[in-house]
Motif scaffolding. Structure first.
Motif, PDB file in Angstrom:
ATOM      1  N   GLY B 169       0.831  -1.212   0.000  1.00 33.81           N
ATOM      2  CA  GLY B 169       0.000   0.000   0.000  1.00 33.81           C
ATOM      3  C   GLY B 169       0.864   1.261   0.000  1.00 33.81           C
ATOM      4  O   GLY B 169       0.622   2.200  -0.754  1.00 33.81           O
ATOM      5  N   ALA B 170       1.912   1.255   0.829  1.00 31.40           N
ATOM      6  CA  ALA B 170       2.794   2.419   0.942  1.00 31.40           C
ATOM      7  C   ALA B 170       3.575   2.657  -0.356  1.00 31.40           C
ATOM      8  O   ALA B 170       3.903   3.792  -0.685  1.00 31.40           O
ATOM      9  CB  ALA B 170       3.770   2.214   2.093  1.00 31.40           C
ATOM     10  N   LEU B 171       3.866   1.578  -1.097  1.00 35.48           N
ATOM     11  CA  LEU B 171       4.594   1.721  -2.367  1.00 35.48           C
ATOM     12  C   LEU B 171       3.741   2.430  -3.419  1.00 35.48           C
ATOM     13  O   LEU B 171       4.279   3.050  -4.338  1.00 35.48           O
ATOM     14  CB  LEU B 171       5.029   0.347  -2.898  1.00 35.48           C
ATOM     15  N   GLY B 172       2.411   2.300  -3.269  1.00 27.96           N
ATOM     16  CA  GLY B 172       1.491   2.999  -4.182  1.00 27.96           C
ATOM     17  C   GLY B 172       1.675   2.605  -5.640  1.00 27.96           C
ATOM     18  O   GLY B 172       1.826   3.458  -6.510  1.00 27.96           O
ATOM     19  N   VAL B 173       1.671   1.305  -5.919  1.00 33.80           N
ATOM     20  CA  VAL B 173       1.930   0.836  -7.295  1.00 33.80           C
ATOM     21  C   VAL B 173       0.654   0.698  -8.133  1.00 33.80           C
ATOM     22  O   VAL B 173       0.713   0.225  -9.261  1.00 33.80           O
ATOM     23  CB  VAL B 173       2.685  -0.512  -7.271  1.00 33.80           C
ATOM     24  N   GLY B 174      -0.463   1.076  -7.592  1.00 30.55           N
ATOM     25  CA  GLY B 174      -1.725   0.934  -8.329  1.00 30.55           C
ATOM     26  C   GLY B 174      -2.444  -0.340  -7.930  1.00 30.55           C
ATOM     27  O   GLY B 174      -1.859  -1.225  -7.288  1.00 30.55           O
ATOM     28  N   VAL B 175      -3.709  -0.421  -8.349  1.00 34.85           N
ATOM     29  CA  VAL B 175      -4.552  -1.535  -7.896  1.00 34.85           C
ATOM     30  C   VAL B 175      -4.082  -2.880  -8.453  1.00 34.85           C
ATOM     31  O   VAL B 175      -3.830  -3.826  -7.711  1.00 34.85           O
ATOM     32  CB  VAL B 175      -6.033  -1.301  -8.275  1.00 34.85           C
ATOM     33  N   VAL B 176      -3.941  -2.962  -9.781  1.00 34.93           N
ATOM     34  CA  VAL B 176      -3.630  -4.256 -10.424  1.00 34.93           C
ATOM     35  C   VAL B 176      -2.277  -4.778  -9.958  1.00 34.93           C
ATOM     36  O   VAL B 176      -2.160  -5.935  -9.537  1.00 34.93           O
ATOM     37  CB  VAL B 176      -3.683  -4.120 -11.969  1.00 34.93           C
ATOM     38  N   LEU B 177      -1.269  -3.917 -10.011  1.00 33.28           N
ATOM     39  CA  LEU B 177       0.058  -4.368  -9.570  1.00 33.28           C
ATOM     40  C   LEU B 177       0.082  -4.644  -8.069  1.00 33.28           C
ATOM     41  O   LEU B 177       0.726  -5.590  -7.615  1.00 33.28           O
ATOM     42  CB  LEU B 177       1.104  -3.304  -9.904  1.00 33.28           C
ATOM     43  N   GLY B 178      -0.639  -3.824  -7.321  1.00 31.66           N
ATOM     44  CA  GLY B 178      -0.707  -4.011  -5.863  1.00 31.66           C
ATOM     45  C   GLY B 178      -1.272  -5.379  -5.513  1.00 31.66           C
ATOM     46  O   GLY B 178      -0.706  -6.120  -4.695  1.00 31.66           O
ATOM     47  N   VAL B 179      -2.374  -5.728  -6.171  1.00 35.64           N
ATOM     48  CA  VAL B 179      -3.008  -7.031  -5.924  1.00 35.64           C
ATOM     49  C   VAL B 179      -2.071  -8.165  -6.385  1.00 35.64           C
ATOM     50  O   VAL B 179      -1.904  -9.174  -5.704  1.00 35.64           O
ATOM     51  CB  VAL B 179      -4.383  -7.119  -6.644  1.00 35.64           C
ATOM     52  N   SER B 180      -1.433  -7.965  -7.556  1.00 38.40           N
ATOM     53  CA  SER B 180      -0.502  -8.978  -8.075  1.00 38.40           C
ATOM     54  C   SER B 180       0.654  -9.209  -7.099  1.00 38.40           C
ATOM     55  O   SER B 180       0.998 -10.352  -6.792  1.00 38.40           O
ATOM     56  CB  SER B 180       0.074  -8.540  -9.420  1.00 38.40           C
ATOM     57  N   PHE B 181       1.256  -8.115  -6.635  1.00 41.03           N
ATOM     58  CA  PHE B 181       2.374  -8.241  -5.689  1.00 41.03           C
ATOM     59  C   PHE B 181       1.919  -8.883  -4.378  1.00 41.03           C
ATOM     60  O   PHE B 181       2.664  -9.641  -3.765  1.00 41.03           O
ATOM     61  CB  PHE B 181       3.007  -6.864  -5.409  1.00 41.03           C
ATOM     62  N   PHE B 182       0.709  -8.555  -3.985  1.00 45.97           N
ATOM     63  CA  PHE B 182       0.196  -9.129  -2.733  1.00 45.97           C
ATOM     64  C   PHE B 182       0.088 -10.654  -2.863  1.00 45.97           C
ATOM     65  O   PHE B 182       0.566 -11.393  -2.010  1.00 45.97           O
ATOM     66  CB  PHE B 182      -1.158  -8.517  -2.374  1.00 45.97           C
ATOM     67  N   TYR B 183      -0.515 -11.112  -3.968  1.00 45.06           N
ATOM     68  CA  TYR B 183      -0.643 -12.565  -4.191  1.00 45.06           C
ATOM     69  C   TYR B 183       0.728 -13.238  -4.273  1.00 45.06           C
ATOM     70  O   TYR B 183       0.953 -14.308  -3.719  1.00 45.06           O
ATOM     71  CB  TYR B 183      -1.441 -12.850  -5.468  1.00 45.06           C
ATOM     72  N   LEU B 184       1.631 -12.567  -5.005  1.00 47.97           N
ATOM     73  CA  LEU B 184       2.985 -13.092  -5.178  1.00 47.97           C
ATOM     74  C   LEU B 184       3.677 -13.245  -3.820  1.00 47.97           C
ATOM     75  O   LEU B 184       4.263 -14.298  -3.517  1.00 47.97           O
ATOM     76  CB  LEU B 184       3.775 -12.137  -6.077  1.00 47.97           C
ATOM     77  N   SER B 185       3.570 -12.214  -2.998  1.00 47.48           N
ATOM     78  CA  SER B 185       4.245 -12.229  -1.681  1.00 47.48           C
ATOM     79  C   SER B 185       3.646 -13.284  -0.756  1.00 47.48           C
ATOM     80  O   SER B 185       4.376 -14.036  -0.105  1.00 47.48           O
ATOM     81  CB  SER B 185       4.123 -10.860  -1.007  1.00 47.48           C
ATOM     82  N   ILE B 186       2.312 -13.313  -0.705  1.00 46.63           N
ATOM     83  CA  ILE B 186       1.651 -14.297   0.158  1.00 46.63           C
ATOM     84  C   ILE B 186       1.971 -15.716  -0.322  1.00 46.63           C
ATOM     85  O   ILE B 186       2.228 -16.621   0.472  1.00 46.63           O
ATOM     86  CB  ILE B 186       0.122 -14.061   0.176  1.00 46.63           C
ATOM     87  N   GLY B 187       1.984 -15.880  -1.652  1.00 46.82           N
ATOM     88  CA  GLY B 187       2.313 -17.186  -2.230  1.00 46.82           C
ATOM     89  C   GLY B 187       3.700 -17.639  -1.818  1.00 46.82           C
ATOM     90  O   GLY B 187       3.902 -18.777  -1.380  1.00 46.82           O
ATOM     91  N   LEU B 188       4.680 -16.726  -1.945  1.00 50.38           N
ATOM     92  CA  LEU B 188       6.062 -17.079  -1.577  1.00 50.38           C
ATOM     93  C   LEU B 188       6.163 -17.377  -0.080  1.00 50.38           C
ATOM     94  O   LEU B 188       6.854 -18.316   0.327  1.00 50.38           O
ATOM     95  CB  LEU B 188       7.020 -15.936  -1.962  1.00 50.38           C
ATOM     96  N   ALA B 189       5.440 -16.577   0.727  1.00 54.68           N
ATOM     97  CA  ALA B 189       5.459 -16.805   2.186  1.00 54.68           C
ATOM     98  C   ALA B 189       4.880 -18.178   2.518  1.00 54.68           C
ATOM     99  O   ALA B 189       5.400 -18.900   3.384  1.00 54.68           O
ATOM    100  CB  ALA B 189       4.662 -15.711   2.891  1.00 54.68           C
TER     101      ALA B 189
END
Lengths: 105, 215
Positions: B169-189
């Protein structure tokens, strides 16, 4: 049914189920579709021989079925509660609940 | 005769080896990565159409193949060590159907909101809000399962979910990329958490030889 009758119904409970080790086994099989010998061994904390003899008694009463099979290359002894076993367990639970409720009135 | 507790112990047994987490992690990582690549490929490129189709195929493939592969792994790893058990088939009673409908409505609202947000001009502002909300929802889901089955490492995943939601959220990368990064991060975790759980499981449980026992 008055309180005395309820307490006396304790005498009618299924003694095969009332034994603690068998009660634990049935409680586990009641919530699951099936479980193998090793899973029951770990969950009940019983010894192998002890568990085996309790399972045999439950099988003889037709409360459970025991099937020796393979999953992949792993040999398994799979236990499953029968319809009769489920009904007996539910009746036992109801009887015990009534007795306990009467005791704490 | 606490049947709820017995069932929760069975769930904990099922999660103990970490195999489910690894599978779910691969699914989330793949979805997040593909979605991010689609975004970078640009809306009118050929890659966009190919990868959009590929995303669906990937999700179905992981869901279909993952179940079989996970089962094969459990046959080799888990069943000889801590035993086999199967859950009862899901019963479609009144309560379960209501919960399913509620989940569908919630998913529909969430999907619709994301769709609307992704077309809004002020992407940066909305892009802050969406990953944070996803982080909180993810944390609640992990915490719920953790307290129900008493698997401690899921609390760490809950904390990670909130943390990564705030960071993205703080990076402010936009909705689509934000959601993509979120899934990617949670997936890796999830993959890391599952692998750690699997190693610990293998170290603490030797295969049990029941041959010769009077089963």
């Amino acid at each position: 049914m008055n309180d005395t009758d309820t307490l006396q119904s304790m005498l009618d409970v299924d003694r095969l189920i009332h034994e603690p080790a068998r009660l634990i086994i049935l409680s586990i099989l009641y919530v699951l579709e099936s479980a193998d010998f090793l899973y029951l061994l770990r969950e009940t904390g019983l010894g192998k021989g002890n568990l085996s003899s309790h399972l045999t008694r439950l099988e003889q009463a037709e409360y459970i079925t025991i099937e020796k099979t393979y999953r992949g290359k792993t040999p398994m002894t799979i236990c499953q509660l029968t319809g009769a076993g489920q009904a007996a367990f539910e009746t036992y639970r109801e009887q015990l609940k009534n007795v306990v409720n009467t005791m704490y009135k | 005769m606490d049947t709820e507790n017995t069932l929760n112990r069975a769930y904990a047994h099922w999660l103990k080896d970490g195999i489910f987490e690894i599978g779910l992690g691969i699914l989330f990582t793949g979805v997040g990565a593909l979605r991010a690549i689609i975004h970078f490929a640009g809306a009118k490129s050929a890659a966009y159409y190919w990868l959009s189709g590929g995303l669906l195929v990937f999700m179905i493939g992981v869901a279909w193949g993952g179940k079989r592969f996970g089962e094969a792994l459990k046959e080799r790893i888990t069943y000889p060590r801590t035993g086999y058990m199967a859950f009862k088939p899901r019963t479609y009673n009144y309560k379960n159907i209501l919960a399913f409908i509620a989940l569908l409505i919630f998913g529909g609202i969430l999907g619709g909101m994301l769709g609307i947000f992704s077309t809004q001009p002020n992407q940066q502002k909305i892009g802050v809000f969406v990953p944070i909300v996803m982080g909180i929802v993810g944390a609640l889901a992990f915490a719920y399962v953790a307290q129900r089955v008493e698997v401690k490492r899921l609390y760490y995943l809950a904390a990670f979910s909130i943390g990564i939601g705030l960071v993205i959220g703080a990076l402010g990368v936009g909705v689509v990329l934000g959601v993509s990064f979120f899934y990617l991060s949670i997936g890796l975790a999830l993959v890391v958490s599952g692998c750690v759980a699997l190693v610990q499981y293998l170290r603490s449980h030797e295969p049990v030889d029941l041959n010769g026992e009077s089963q």
